[in-house]
Design an enzyme around this catalytic site. Sequence first.
Site, PDB file in Angstrom:
ATOM      1  N   ASN A  14       0.831  -1.228   0.000  1.00 49.34           N
ATOM      2  CA  ASN A  14       0.000   0.000   0.000  1.00 49.34           C
ATOM      3  C   ASN A  14       0.860   1.271   0.000  1.00 49.34           C
ATOM      4  O   ASN A  14       0.461   2.292   0.563  1.00 49.34           O
ATOM      5  CB  ASN A  14      -0.984   0.010   1.186  1.00 49.34           C
ATOM      6  CG  ASN A  14      -2.084   1.064   1.067  1.00 49.34           C
ATOM      7  OD1 ASN A  14      -2.595   1.526   2.093  1.00 49.34           O
ATOM      8  ND2 ASN A  14      -2.461   1.469  -0.120  1.00 49.34           N
ATOM      9  N   ARG A  17       1.746   0.658  -5.748  1.00 46.02           N
ATOM     10  CA  ARG A  17       0.713   0.495  -6.777  1.00 46.02           C
ATOM     11  C   ARG A  17      -0.666   0.980  -6.348  1.00 46.02           C
ATOM     12  O   ARG A  17      -1.322   1.723  -7.089  1.00 46.02           O
ATOM     13  CB  ARG A  17       0.634  -0.978  -7.207  1.00 46.02           C
ATOM     14  CG  ARG A  17       1.866  -1.441  -7.944  1.00 46.02           C
ATOM     15  CD  ARG A  17       1.916  -2.944  -8.040  1.00 46.02           C
ATOM     16  NE  ARG A  17       2.128  -3.565  -6.732  1.00 46.02           N
ATOM     17  CZ  ARG A  17       2.118  -4.862  -6.491  1.00 46.02           C
ATOM     18  NH1 ARG A  17       1.856  -5.695  -7.479  1.00 46.02           N
ATOM     19  NH2 ARG A  17       2.351  -5.333  -5.288  1.00 46.02           N
ATOM     20  N   SER A  18      -1.130   0.551  -5.168  1.00 42.37           N
ATOM     21  CA  SER A  18      -2.526   0.907  -4.827  1.00 42.37           C
ATOM     22  C   SER A  18      -2.703   2.391  -4.526  1.00 42.37           C
ATOM     23  O   SER A  18      -3.733   2.954  -4.913  1.00 42.37           O
ATOM     24  CB  SER A  18      -3.091   0.005  -3.727  1.00 42.37           C
ATOM     25  OG  SER A  18      -2.344   0.069  -2.548  1.00 42.37           O
TER      26      SER A  18
HETATM   27  P1  4NP Z   1       3.256  -2.193  -3.389  1.00 47.09           P
HETATM   28  O1  4NP Z   1       4.841  -2.395  -3.417  1.00 47.09           O
HETATM   29  O2  4NP Z   1       2.655  -3.535  -3.036  1.00 47.09           O
HETATM   30  O3  4NP Z   1       2.924  -1.796  -4.777  1.00 47.09           O
HETATM   31  O4  4NP Z   1       2.972  -1.121  -2.357  1.00 47.09           O
HETATM   32  C1  4NP Z   1       5.559  -2.913  -2.330  1.00 47.09           C
HETATM   33  C2  4NP Z   1       5.916  -2.088  -1.298  1.00 47.09           C
HETATM   34  C3  4NP Z   1       6.638  -2.588  -0.229  1.00 47.09           C
HETATM   35  C4  4NP Z   1       6.997  -3.915  -0.221  1.00 47.09           C
HETATM   36  C5  4NP Z   1       6.624  -4.745  -1.265  1.00 47.09           C
HETATM   37  C6  4NP Z   1       5.897  -4.243  -2.327  1.00 47.09           C
HETATM   38  N1  4NP Z   1       7.757  -4.426   0.840  1.00 47.09           N
HETATM   39  O5  4NP Z   1       8.133  -5.614   0.797  1.00 47.09           O
HETATM   40  O6  4NP Z   1       8.035  -3.703   1.819  1.00 47.09           O
END
Ligand code: 4NP
Length: 165
Positions: A14, A17-18
């Site tokens: 979060n 992408r979202s």
């Molecule tokens: P999101 O991307 O799912 O598009 O917000 C990510 C943000 C952080 C992490 C993984 C994906 N993480 O592992 O911290």
Amino acid sequence: MTEPLRLLVVCLGNICRSPMAEGALRARVVEAGLSDVVRIDSAGTGGWHAGDPPDPRAIATARRHGVDISGLRARKLQSQDFDRFDALLCADHANLRDVRALAPAGAPAALSLFMEWAGLEGAIPDPYEGGEADFERVWQQVDEGARVIVARLLTPDVSVASGTG
Ligand code: 4NP
């Protein structure tokens, strides 16, 4: 007056992408004068970034396209979200699988990929380990999806409320 359509965009953290999809969708909804008709929020299946603003690269990408997402704050998906929203729109297949696993039995919300719910193809790849071009690609995808969703909302006789399920 009919109830607003409540859409929750879901990804993993979060923070990339979202929130970009939330920002693009809100911008297109506001442009179309549909603010009273659609409610938009976003959440992550993981809670590591709860309370954090979007990733600086996501903020910069949205800003380049005239959308300010700096005020958004990450939160973890909650079981109540399955009642509070009409559709949970997931960035990729892993997010959709996780959301389905968390869904309370009989939950009324439609569970779908964001792009498929918009009537388009494809998952939105995680840009977190990538670079600026990956964030730009995410923006192009979510903004295209947002435009199509809003166009469908403006078209009489086409209901997006049930989505693709
Ligand atoms: P999101 O991307 O799912 O598009 O917000 C990510 C943000 C952080 C992490 C993984 C994906 N993480 O592992 O911290």
